[in-house]
Design a protein around this motif. Structure first.
Motif, PDB file in Angstrom:
ATOM      1  N   VAL A   2       0.893  -1.222  -0.391  1.00  0.00           N
ATOM      2  CA  VAL A   2       0.121   0.030   0.384  1.00  0.00           C
ATOM      3  C   VAL A   2       0.812   0.767   0.198  1.00  0.00           C
ATOM      4  N   LYS A   3       2.107   1.094   0.668  1.00  0.00           N
ATOM      5  CA  LYS A   3       2.750   2.038   0.837  1.00  0.00           C
ATOM      6  C   LYS A   3       3.103   2.661  -0.756  1.00  0.00           C
ATOM      7  N   THR A   4       3.930   1.561  -1.208  1.00  0.00           N
ATOM      8  CA  THR A   4       4.787   1.356  -2.511  1.00  0.00           C
ATOM      9  C   THR A   4       3.645   2.564  -3.633  1.00  0.00           C
ATOM     10  N   GLU A   5       1.874   2.115  -3.576  1.00  0.00           N
ATOM     11  CA  GLU A   5       1.427   2.011  -3.993  1.00  0.00           C
ATOM     12  C   GLU A   5       0.496   3.837  -4.196  1.00  0.00           C
ATOM     13  N   ILE A   6       0.436   4.345  -2.799  1.00  0.00           N
ATOM     14  CA  ILE A   6       0.121   5.503  -2.898  1.00  0.00           C
ATOM     15  C   ILE A   6       1.459   6.564  -3.223  1.00  0.00           C
ATOM     16  N   ALA A   7       2.793   6.054  -2.330  1.00  0.00           N
ATOM     17  CA  ALA A   7       4.166   6.797  -3.191  1.00  0.00           C
ATOM     18  C   ALA A   7       4.103   6.782  -3.964  1.00  0.00           C
ATOM     19  N   GLN A   8       3.924   6.257  -5.744  1.00  0.00           N
ATOM     20  CA  GLN A   8       4.135   6.401  -6.767  1.00  0.00           C
ATOM     21  C   GLN A   8       2.678   6.378  -7.449  1.00  0.00           C
ATOM     22  N   GLY A   9       1.412   7.861  -6.362  1.00  0.00           N
ATOM     23  CA  GLY A   9       0.709   8.200  -7.616  1.00  0.00           C
ATOM     24  C   GLY A   9      -0.832   7.942  -7.206  1.00  0.00           C
ATOM     25  N   GLY A  10      -1.012   6.726  -6.850  1.00  0.00           N
ATOM     26  CA  GLY A  10      -2.227   5.846  -6.787  1.00  0.00           C
ATOM     27  C   GLY A  10      -3.078   6.434  -5.531  1.00  0.00           C
ATOM     28  N   GLU A  11      -4.073   5.930  -5.595  1.00  0.00           N
ATOM     29  CA  GLU A  11      -5.041   6.890  -4.314  1.00  0.00           C
ATOM     30  C   GLU A  11      -5.305   5.954  -3.357  1.00  0.00           C
ATOM     31  N   ALA A  12      -5.685   5.808  -2.585  1.00  0.00           N
ATOM     32  CA  ALA A  12      -5.958   5.634  -1.393  1.00  0.00           C
ATOM     33  C   ALA A  12      -6.987   4.608  -1.285  1.00  0.00           C
ATOM     34  N   PHE A  13      -7.613   4.684  -1.966  1.00  0.00           N
ATOM     35  CA  PHE A  13      -8.612   3.109  -1.902  1.00  0.00           C
ATOM     36  C   PHE A  13      -7.642   1.901  -2.584  1.00  0.00           C
ATOM     37  N   THR A  59      -6.880  -1.453  -7.177  1.00  0.00           N
ATOM     38  CA  THR A  59      -6.192  -0.281  -6.736  1.00  0.00           C
ATOM     39  C   THR A  59      -6.370   0.734  -7.322  1.00  0.00           C
ATOM     40  N   SER A  60      -6.870   1.975  -7.344  1.00  0.00           N
ATOM     41  CA  SER A  60      -7.052   3.247  -8.184  1.00  0.00           C
ATOM     42  C   SER A  60      -5.653   3.888  -8.620  1.00  0.00           C
ATOM     43  N   GLY A  62      -5.559   8.019 -10.968  1.00  0.00           N
ATOM     44  CA  GLY A  62      -6.319   8.659 -11.745  1.00  0.00           C
ATOM     45  C   GLY A  62      -7.274   8.346 -11.922  1.00  0.00           C
ATOM     46  N   GLY A  63      -8.251   7.846 -11.015  1.00  0.00           N
ATOM     47  CA  GLY A  63      -9.687   8.300 -11.269  1.00  0.00           C
ATOM     48  C   GLY A  63     -10.137   6.518 -12.013  1.00  0.00           C
ATOM     49  N   TYR A  64      -9.117   5.286 -12.231  1.00  0.00           N
ATOM     50  CA  TYR A  64      -9.362   3.940 -12.842  1.00  0.00           C
ATOM     51  C   TYR A  64      -9.254   3.588 -11.628  1.00  0.00           C
ATOM     52  N   LEU A  65     -10.127   2.443 -11.839  1.00  0.00           N
ATOM     53  CA  LEU A  65     -10.319   1.106 -10.598  1.00  0.00           C
ATOM     54  C   LEU A  65     -10.006   0.031 -11.801  1.00  0.00           C
TER      55      LEU A  65
END
Length: 98
Positions: A2-13, A59-60, A62-65
């Motif tokens: 999750v940390k990597t996902e958010i650090a790379q610009g992913g949304e917190a969903f 993961t989400s 740029g608004g895409y899930l």
């Protein structure tokens, strides 16, 4: 993850599901559906024949899930699971014809 996902610009969903249990042992059958909360940590229970292993990660960005789901059955799956799989394949094929 999750940390990597958010650090790379992913949304917190974030939705992560990793669960397993018996679907054939009537004394220890597991409820493995979304409607019930899953364990928050892994167990040391070894996998055995008759277990269904379910993984699902969403993961989400740029608004895409997007989601990735994979289920594995250890041994020969019971007829009910085979029927569910056949219906899922049929739905996928019908939905991708156009």
């Amino acid at each position: 993850m999750v940390k990597t996902e958010i650090a790379q610009g992913g949304e917190a969903f974030v939705f992560n599901l990793l669960t397993s249990g018996s679907v054939t042992d009537t004394d220890h059958i597991q409820h493995l559906l979304h409607g019930r909360g899953q364990p928050l940590s892994p167990t040391t229970r070894p996998f055995k024949e008759g277990d269904l292993i379910i993984t699902e990660f969403h993961t989400s960005y740029g608004g895409y899930l997007t989601g990735c789901e994979k289920s594995v059955f250890i041994g020969k799956p019971p007829r009910g699971l085979q029927n569910i799989h056949a219906v899922a394949v049929e739905c996928l094929e019908n939905g991708s014809r156009n």
